[in-house]
Design a protein around this motif. Structure first.
Motif, PDB file in Angstrom:
ATOM      1  N   LEU A 117       0.830  -1.210   0.000  1.00 33.98           N
ATOM      2  CA  LEU A 117       0.000   0.000   0.000  1.00 33.98           C
ATOM      3  C   LEU A 117       0.859   1.253   0.000  1.00 33.98           C
ATOM      4  O   LEU A 117       0.615   2.200  -0.763  1.00 33.98           O
ATOM      5  N   LYS A 118       1.910   1.260   0.836  1.00 34.96           N
ATOM      6  CA  LYS A 118       2.799   2.423   0.911  1.00 34.96           C
ATOM      7  C   LYS A 118       3.501   2.667  -0.419  1.00 34.96           C
ATOM      8  O   LYS A 118       3.640   3.816  -0.860  1.00 34.96           O
ATOM      9  N   LEU A 119       3.961   1.600  -1.050  1.00 36.95           N
ATOM     10  CA  LEU A 119       4.672   1.737  -2.328  1.00 36.95           C
ATOM     11  C   LEU A 119       3.769   2.310  -3.412  1.00 36.95           C
ATOM     12  O   LEU A 119       4.249   2.927  -4.376  1.00 36.95           O
ATOM     13  N   ASN A 120       2.466   2.121  -3.257  1.00 34.17           N
ATOM     14  CA  ASN A 120       1.506   2.671  -4.227  1.00 34.17           C
ATOM     15  C   ASN A 120       0.970   4.044  -3.803  1.00 34.17           C
ATOM     16  O   ASN A 120       0.054   4.571  -4.442  1.00 34.17           O
ATOM     17  N   GLY A 121       1.540   4.596  -2.747  1.00 37.13           N
ATOM     18  CA  GLY A 121       1.178   5.952  -2.346  1.00 37.13           C
ATOM     19  C   GLY A 121       0.045   6.063  -1.356  1.00 37.13           C
ATOM     20  O   GLY A 121      -0.496   7.153  -1.140  1.00 37.13           O
ATOM     21  N   PHE A 122      -0.327   4.940  -0.722  1.00 36.75           N
ATOM     22  CA  PHE A 122      -1.437   4.941   0.233  1.00 36.75           C
ATOM     23  C   PHE A 122      -0.857   4.871   1.651  1.00 36.75           C
ATOM     24  O   PHE A 122      -0.367   3.815   2.074  1.00 36.75           O
ATOM     25  N   ASP A 123      -0.925   5.968   2.375  1.00 34.61           N
ATOM     26  CA  ASP A 123      -0.317   6.059   3.706  1.00 34.61           C
ATOM     27  C   ASP A 123      -1.213   5.366   4.730  1.00 34.61           C
ATOM     28  O   ASP A 123      -1.982   5.994   5.456  1.00 34.61           O
ATOM     29  N   ILE A 124      -1.067   4.044   4.824  1.00 33.04           N
ATOM     30  CA  ILE A 124      -1.980   3.243   5.622  1.00 33.04           C
ATOM     31  C   ILE A 124      -1.798   3.480   7.120  1.00 33.04           C
ATOM     32  O   ILE A 124      -2.776   3.477   7.880  1.00 33.04           O
ATOM     33  N   ASN A 125      -0.583   3.720   7.566  1.00 30.71           N
ATOM     34  CA  ASN A 125      -0.372   3.943   9.003  1.00 30.71           C
ATOM     35  C   ASN A 125      -1.041   5.234   9.462  1.00 30.71           C
ATOM     36  O   ASN A 125      -1.688   5.274  10.518  1.00 30.71           O
ATOM     37  N   ARG A 126      -0.912   6.293   8.677  1.00 30.43           N
ATOM     38  CA  ARG A 126      -1.569   7.558   9.023  1.00 30.43           C
ATOM     39  C   ARG A 126      -3.083   7.401   8.950  1.00 30.43           C
ATOM     40  O   ARG A 126      -3.816   7.952   9.771  1.00 30.43           O
ATOM     41  N   ALA A 127      -3.553   6.634   7.968  1.00 30.03           N
ATOM     42  CA  ALA A 127      -4.998   6.414   7.823  1.00 30.03           C
ATOM     43  C   ALA A 127      -5.555   5.642   9.027  1.00 30.03           C
ATOM     44  O   ALA A 127      -6.643   5.941   9.522  1.00 30.03           O
ATOM     45  N   HIS A 165      -8.397   6.476  -0.557  1.00 31.45           N
ATOM     46  CA  HIS A 165      -8.232   5.031  -0.729  1.00 31.45           C
ATOM     47  C   HIS A 165      -7.496   4.421   0.463  1.00 31.45           C
ATOM     48  O   HIS A 165      -7.792   3.276   0.859  1.00 31.45           O
ATOM     49  N   ALA A 166      -6.574   5.161   1.051  1.00 30.49           N
ATOM     50  CA  ALA A 166      -5.907   4.688   2.267  1.00 30.49           C
ATOM     51  C   ALA A 166      -6.915   4.536   3.404  1.00 30.49           C
ATOM     52  O   ALA A 166      -6.886   3.556   4.162  1.00 30.49           O
ATOM     53  N   MET A 167      -7.847   5.488   3.509  1.00 30.65           N
ATOM     54  CA  MET A 167      -8.888   5.395   4.534  1.00 30.65           C
ATOM     55  C   MET A 167      -9.813   4.212   4.283  1.00 30.65           C
ATOM     56  O   MET A 167     -10.301   3.572   5.225  1.00 30.65           O
ATOM     57  N   THR A 168     -10.071   3.914   3.015  1.00 36.81           N
ATOM     58  CA  THR A 168     -10.863   2.729   2.664  1.00 36.81           C
ATOM     59  C   THR A 168     -10.199   1.473   3.210  1.00 36.81           C
ATOM     60  O   THR A 168     -10.850   0.624   3.847  1.00 36.81           O
ATOM     61  N   TRP A 169      -8.898   1.344   2.976  1.00 32.69           N
ATOM     62  CA  TRP A 169      -8.193   0.157   3.445  1.00 32.69           C
ATOM     63  C   TRP A 169      -8.106   0.112   4.966  1.00 32.69           C
ATOM     64  O   TRP A 169      -8.181  -0.967   5.577  1.00 32.69           O
ATOM     65  N   ALA A 170      -7.969   1.271   5.595  1.00 29.08           N
ATOM     66  CA  ALA A 170      -7.956   1.305   7.057  1.00 29.08           C
ATOM     67  C   ALA A 170      -9.273   0.780   7.615  1.00 29.08           C
ATOM     68  O   ALA A 170      -9.303   0.025   8.600  1.00 29.08           O
ATOM     69  N   GLN A 171     -10.385   1.170   6.980  1.00 31.45           N
ATOM     70  CA  GLN A 171     -11.706   0.719   7.400  1.00 31.45           C
ATOM     71  C   GLN A 171     -11.857  -0.795   7.213  1.00 31.45           C
ATOM     72  O   GLN A 171     -12.324  -1.505   8.111  1.00 31.45           O
ATOM     73  N   ILE A 172     -11.439  -1.305   6.073  1.00 31.14           N
ATOM     74  CA  ILE A 172     -11.552  -2.741   5.794  1.00 31.14           C
ATOM     75  C   ILE A 172     -10.715  -3.545   6.794  1.00 31.14           C
ATOM     76  O   ILE A 172     -11.191  -4.526   7.381  1.00 31.14           O
ATOM     77  N   MET A 173      -9.490  -3.107   7.018  1.00 36.40           N
ATOM     78  CA  MET A 173      -8.598  -3.825   7.930  1.00 36.40           C
ATOM     79  C   MET A 173      -9.129  -3.792   9.363  1.00 36.40           C
ATOM     80  O   MET A 173      -9.003  -4.772  10.112  1.00 36.40           O
ATOM     81  N   ASP A 174      -9.745  -2.679   9.735  1.00 40.11           N
ATOM     82  CA  ASP A 174     -10.341  -2.566  11.065  1.00 40.11           C
ATOM     83  C   ASP A 174     -11.473  -3.573  11.249  1.00 40.11           C
ATOM     84  O   ASP A 174     -11.549  -4.271  12.274  1.00 40.11           O
ATOM     85  N   ARG A 175     -12.358  -3.671  10.268  1.00 41.49           N
ATOM     86  CA  ARG A 175     -13.499  -4.586  10.375  1.00 41.49           C
ATOM     87  C   ARG A 175     -13.050  -6.047  10.402  1.00 41.49           C
ATOM     88  O   ARG A 175     -13.553  -6.860  11.185  1.00 41.49           O
ATOM     89  N   PHE A 176     -12.098  -6.396   9.558  1.00 46.29           N
ATOM     90  CA  PHE A 176     -11.628  -7.775   9.522  1.00 46.29           C
ATOM     91  C   PHE A 176     -10.942  -8.157  10.833  1.00 46.29           C
ATOM     92  O   PHE A 176     -10.968  -9.323  11.242  1.00 46.29           O
ATOM     93  N   TYR A 196      -6.220  16.850 -10.091  1.00 46.65           N
ATOM     94  CA  TYR A 196      -6.197  15.385 -10.142  1.00 46.65           C
ATOM     95  C   TYR A 196      -6.256  14.908 -11.592  1.00 46.65           C
ATOM     96  O   TYR A 196      -7.019  15.452 -12.406  1.00 46.65           O
ATOM     97  N   THR A 197      -5.447  13.908 -11.878  1.00 46.00           N
ATOM     98  CA  THR A 197      -5.463  13.262 -13.195  1.00 46.00           C
ATOM     99  C   THR A 197      -5.453  11.756 -12.961  1.00 46.00           C
ATOM    100  O   THR A 197      -5.272  11.288 -11.827  1.00 46.00           O
ATOM    101  N   SER A 198      -5.624  11.015 -14.025  1.00 43.86           N
ATOM    102  CA  SER A 198      -5.616   9.558 -13.896  1.00 43.86           C
ATOM    103  C   SER A 198      -4.257   9.040 -13.432  1.00 43.86           C
ATOM    104  O   SER A 198      -4.130   7.878 -13.038  1.00 43.86           O
ATOM    105  N   LYS A 199      -3.234   9.913 -13.464  1.00 46.40           N
ATOM    106  CA  LYS A 199      -1.881   9.513 -13.061  1.00 46.40           C
ATOM    107  C   LYS A 199      -1.647   9.624 -11.560  1.00 46.40           C
ATOM    108  O   LYS A 199      -0.731   8.994 -11.033  1.00 46.40           O
ATOM    109  N   ASN A 200      -2.426  10.457 -10.866  1.00 52.61           N
ATOM    110  CA  ASN A 200      -2.147  10.657  -9.438  1.00 52.61           C
ATOM    111  C   ASN A 200      -3.321  10.264  -8.536  1.00 52.61           C
ATOM    112  O   ASN A 200      -3.429  10.732  -7.403  1.00 52.61           O
TER     113      ASN A 200
END
Length: 436
Positions: A8-18, A117-128, A90-94
């Protein structure tokens, strides 16, 4: 090593902050939470009115002090190139870009900014995590579709590797294929099953036909999470009996987030942290808890693309026990575009027909899968996969049940197939109307 977090981090999604942000949201008391939701609703509308020409043209009559003045968005509004719907900067690149499955009949490409999207993953990981599942260490048995083109196929396989999961094909649910799946469970320490309801039900039926309990074969198994298709009570009971673990119902939409997830108290808890969910009537009035209506959702964090009072196309009921911090989805009835319309003018949810038929058609274990389609006001076809042809007695019983629950003068035809046609995603649509 936390490979999932790293990917997630490598793709630009700051999961720890989320995760930290989500924890702060969830720690608010009821009064603080209500203020938070109000502030986020106002902030996301203000942002898009200022930075998104597409939304500005849609929201010309918005009064920021009157939530009811905010227009309802539908999938039809989104049937235009993505570039015309993105906010400034915002563009399709960022951004994170994906495509809906099209199960509603209106597929489209959507975008989320990377923080959303990072917040989305934080929510999913929390529920699981409610069920002891950690995406970095828990191994997943995945019953999903997979692209068949070479590039898409290997891209998904790479994602599976980083996500610590093994994918089973949902396009082949033959006994031979399910036997191979069972062999994989014998040699793998799977922590949980995740995937499309109908496919996992078929695996449970296979186990039952061979008098097998999955937990005894794979002792590491903790839970089964089903998604994307309706979960019926008898199917849930079947899976829990054959798997020996809790079966958890998930409701989500790729363009939004995880919408609802069954908690440990067997409540279908709505995600109120990153989404604002409303139930509306046909005139767009907000309905009180306990009333059936259209599910309309606001994404509180997506700055790249507006999803504000977005009609997802589903019909449901929020429980009378709901609160703004903890809404409970009492019932998910089905898609609003798949309503039965009968010759008398009577209407019913499509899954009503499916449910009536299901109780008859699967009572002896002969039929493994079936779908119902409405061809005309008075004409339906039931396509099914079975060991043996349905008897005339069975067909007559189904017709009588339909007349009892719906109305007379309805023609029902039956078609036995070797296998049912699934969508490209691998999902099975249980009821389809061809007249609406």
């Amino acid at each position: 090593m936390q490979l999932f977090n790293l990917s997630l981090k490598l793709n630009g999604f700051d999961i720890n902050r989320a995760k930290s942000a989500l924890s702060a949201i969830q720690s608010k008391n009821d009064s603080e939470f209500e203020s938070y939701v109000g502030q986020q609703k106002n902030a996301i509308i203000t942002y898009h009115l200022k930075h998104n020409p597409f939304y500005k043209s849609l929201g010309t009559s918005i009064n920021l002090n009157d939530w009811n003045s905010v227009p309802i968005m539908t999938k039809n509004h989104l049937q235009q190139p993505l570039e015309q719907r993105l906010s400034a900067g915002y563009t399709s690149k960022n951004v994170y870009v994906n495509k809906t499955s099209g199960s509603s009949g209106d597929p489209f490409i959507f975008a989320k900014d990377k923080w959303c999207h990072a917040m989305t993953w934080a929510q999913i990981m929390d529920r699981f995590s409610w069920y002891g599942i950690d995406f970095n260490s828990s191994k997943q048995a995945r019953f999903y579709g997979i692209p068949l083109d070479k590039k898409g196929y290997y891209k998904e396989r790479l994602k599976d590797y980083f996500s610590n999961r093994f994918r089973f094909s949902v396009f082949d649910l033959s006994d031979e294929s399910l036997e191979k799946a069972l062999a994989k469970f014998k040699t793998s320490k799977f922590d949980y099953i995740n995937g499309y309801t109908s496919s996992i039900v078929q695996f449970a039926k296979y186990l039952k036909s061979h008098n097998l309990k999955l937990k005894s074969i794979c002792p590491s198994l903790k839970a089964c999470i089903v998604t994307s298709e309706m979960l019926f009570d008898d199917d849930k009971l079947l899976m829990e009996n054959q798997f020996g673990v809790p079966v958890i119902n998930e409701y989500g939409a790729s363009e939004l987030d995880l919408i609802a997830f069954q908690n440990i108290n067997d409540e279908w808890q709505v995600n109120s942290d990153t989404l604002y969910v409303e139930i509306l009537d046909e005139h767009n009035n907000v309905l009180p808890y306990g009333k059936e209506g259209r599910i309309v959702i606001t994404s509180l964090y997506n700055k790249a693309h507006p999803f504000i009072r977005y009609d997802i196309g589903d019909i449901g009921i929020l429980s009378e026990e709901s609160s703004i911090k903890k809404p409970i989805l009492k019932k998910l009835i089905g898609r609003s575009n798949d309503i039965i319309v009968l010759p008398s003018g009577k209407k019913a949810a499509g899954l009503t027909f499916y449910y009536i038929t299901k109780s008859v058609i699967e009572d002896d274990g002969n039929v493994s899968e079936f779908i119902v389609e409405q061809l005309k006001l008075d004409s339906f076809i039931i396509s099914y996969v079975s060991k043996f042809e349905l008897s005339e007695t069975q067909k007559a019983k189904i017709k009588n049940e339909v007349i009892l629950y719906l109305e007379p003068n309805i023609t029902i035809n039956f078609k036995r197939l070797d296998k049912l046609q699934r969508a490209k995603s691998g999902k099975l649509k249980q009821f389809t109307s061809h007249i609406n």
